[in-house]
Design a protein around this motif. Sequence first.
Motif, PDB file in Angstrom:
ATOM      1  N   VAL A  70       0.434  -1.608  -0.201  1.00 21.43           N
ATOM      2  CA  VAL A  70      -0.052  -0.054  -0.303  1.00 21.43           C
ATOM      3  C   VAL A  70       1.356   1.039   0.175  1.00 21.43           C
ATOM      4  O   VAL A  70       1.360   1.268   1.069  1.00 21.43           O
ATOM      5  CB  VAL A  70      -0.641  -0.099   0.952  1.00 21.43           C
ATOM      6  N   CYS A  71       0.569   2.377  -0.969  1.00 13.64           N
ATOM      7  CA  CYS A  71       1.339   3.208  -0.828  1.00 13.64           C
ATOM      8  C   CYS A  71       0.953   4.733  -0.361  1.00 13.64           C
ATOM      9  O   CYS A  71       0.250   5.037  -0.236  1.00 13.64           O
ATOM     10  CB  CYS A  71       1.289   4.054  -2.777  1.00 13.64           C
ATOM     11  N   PRO A  72       2.372   4.723   0.264  1.00 11.67           N
ATOM     12  CA  PRO A  72       1.837   5.522   1.169  1.00 11.67           C
ATOM     13  C   PRO A  72       1.908   7.594   1.091  1.00 11.67           C
ATOM     14  O   PRO A  72       0.759   7.761   1.316  1.00 11.67           O
ATOM     15  CB  PRO A  72       3.304   5.750   2.096  1.00 11.67           C
ATOM     16  N   LYS A  73       2.109   7.226  -0.352  1.00 15.98           N
ATOM     17  CA  LYS A  73       1.779   8.576  -0.992  1.00 15.98           C
ATOM     18  C   LYS A  73       0.205   8.761  -1.453  1.00 15.98           C
ATOM     19  O   LYS A  73      -0.742   9.902  -1.413  1.00 15.98           O
ATOM     20  CB  LYS A  73       2.894   8.737  -1.987  1.00 15.98           C
ATOM     21  N   CYS A  74       0.100   7.573  -2.325  1.00 13.81           N
ATOM     22  CA  CYS A  74      -1.466   7.536  -2.609  1.00 13.81           C
ATOM     23  C   CYS A  74      -2.541   6.866  -2.308  1.00 13.81           C
ATOM     24  O   CYS A  74      -3.704   6.772  -2.729  1.00 13.81           O
ATOM     25  CB  CYS A  74      -1.318   7.068  -3.929  1.00 13.81           C
ATOM     26  N   SER A  75      -2.120   6.471  -0.758  1.00 15.07           N
ATOM     27  CA  SER A  75      -2.896   5.336  -0.618  1.00 15.07           C
ATOM     28  C   SER A  75      -3.143   4.120  -0.768  1.00 15.07           C
ATOM     29  O   SER A  75      -4.567   3.460  -0.228  1.00 15.07           O
ATOM     30  CB  SER A  75      -3.958   6.247   0.702  1.00 15.07           C
ATOM     31  N   VAL A  93       9.860   2.364  -6.608  1.00 12.82           N
ATOM     32  CA  VAL A  93       8.729   3.867  -6.939  1.00 12.82           C
ATOM     33  C   VAL A  93       7.525   3.258  -7.375  1.00 12.82           C
ATOM     34  O   VAL A  93       7.331   1.753  -7.259  1.00 12.82           O
ATOM     35  CB  VAL A  93       8.948   4.339  -8.040  1.00 12.82           C
ATOM     36  N   CYS A  94       6.411   3.583  -6.131  1.00 17.99           N
ATOM     37  CA  CYS A  94       5.410   3.371  -7.260  1.00 17.99           C
ATOM     38  C   CYS A  94       4.297   2.996  -8.345  1.00 17.99           C
ATOM     39  O   CYS A  94       5.258   4.123  -9.187  1.00 17.99           O
ATOM     40  CB  CYS A  94       4.119   4.408  -6.381  1.00 17.99           C
ATOM     41  N   LYS A  95       4.395   2.152  -8.673  1.00 18.43           N
ATOM     42  CA  LYS A  95       4.174   1.910 -10.173  1.00 18.43           C
ATOM     43  C   LYS A  95       2.236   2.679 -10.751  1.00 18.43           C
ATOM     44  O   LYS A  95       2.050   3.396 -11.720  1.00 18.43           O
ATOM     45  CB  LYS A  95       3.247   0.516 -10.203  1.00 18.43           C
ATOM     46  N   LYS A  96       2.199   3.681  -9.824  1.00 16.77           N
ATOM     47  CA  LYS A  96       0.570   4.062  -9.557  1.00 16.77           C
ATOM     48  C   LYS A  96       0.799   5.687 -10.007  1.00 16.77           C
ATOM     49  O   LYS A  96       0.766   6.621 -11.138  1.00 16.77           O
ATOM     50  CB  LYS A  96      -0.509   3.531  -9.229  1.00 16.77           C
ATOM     51  N   CYS A  97       1.527   6.270  -8.898  1.00 11.66           N
ATOM     52  CA  CYS A  97       1.505   7.477  -9.248  1.00 11.66           C
ATOM     53  C   CYS A  97       2.952   7.767  -9.115  1.00 11.66           C
ATOM     54  O   CYS A  97       3.406   9.227  -9.017  1.00 11.66           O
ATOM     55  CB  CYS A  97       1.378   8.004  -7.624  1.00 11.66           C
ATOM     56  N   LYS A  98       4.179   7.276  -8.706  1.00 14.59           N
ATOM     57  CA  LYS A  98       5.169   7.139  -9.905  1.00 14.59           C
ATOM     58  C   LYS A  98       6.432   7.740  -8.585  1.00 14.59           C
ATOM     59  O   LYS A  98       7.308   8.057  -8.668  1.00 14.59           O
ATOM     60  CB  LYS A  98       5.756   7.898 -10.869  1.00 14.59           C
TER      61      LYS A  98
HETATM   62 ZN   LIG Z   1       1.768   5.453  -5.122  1.00  9.87          ZN
END
Ligand SMILES: [Zn+2]
Length: 102
Positions: A70-75, A93-98
């Motif tokens: 679970v991404c801490p940036k885009c949750s 990196v997060c694949k979603k929000c980079k």
């Molecule tokens: Zn993210």
Amino acid sequence: MKIRTGDNVKVIAGREKGKTGKVMQSFPKEGKVVVEHLNTRTRHLKARQNSKGQRVEFSAPIAVANVMFVCPKCSAPTRTGKATLADGKKVRVCKKCKEQLA
Ligand SMILES: [Zn+2]
């Protein structure tokens, strides 16, 4: 393994499906992680001379394939990727929000 100690994860299969928690320990060789407060087991300790019998709850490892990062940036539950910075450093990196991850 794409999940490390300290990451937040969401369980996507098994007894704790749908729950989220923090990774307390990881076992890359076995492909398992221990998630805080999830998949708890009870250990029954027999009374000894200097201690009473008691029940101790602990979290058992779960397969890393059954959890998602679970991404801490885009949750959002996402996957992690690798990226190389301009100075040659490799980061997760997060694949979603980079966003870069610690
Ligand atoms: Zn993210």
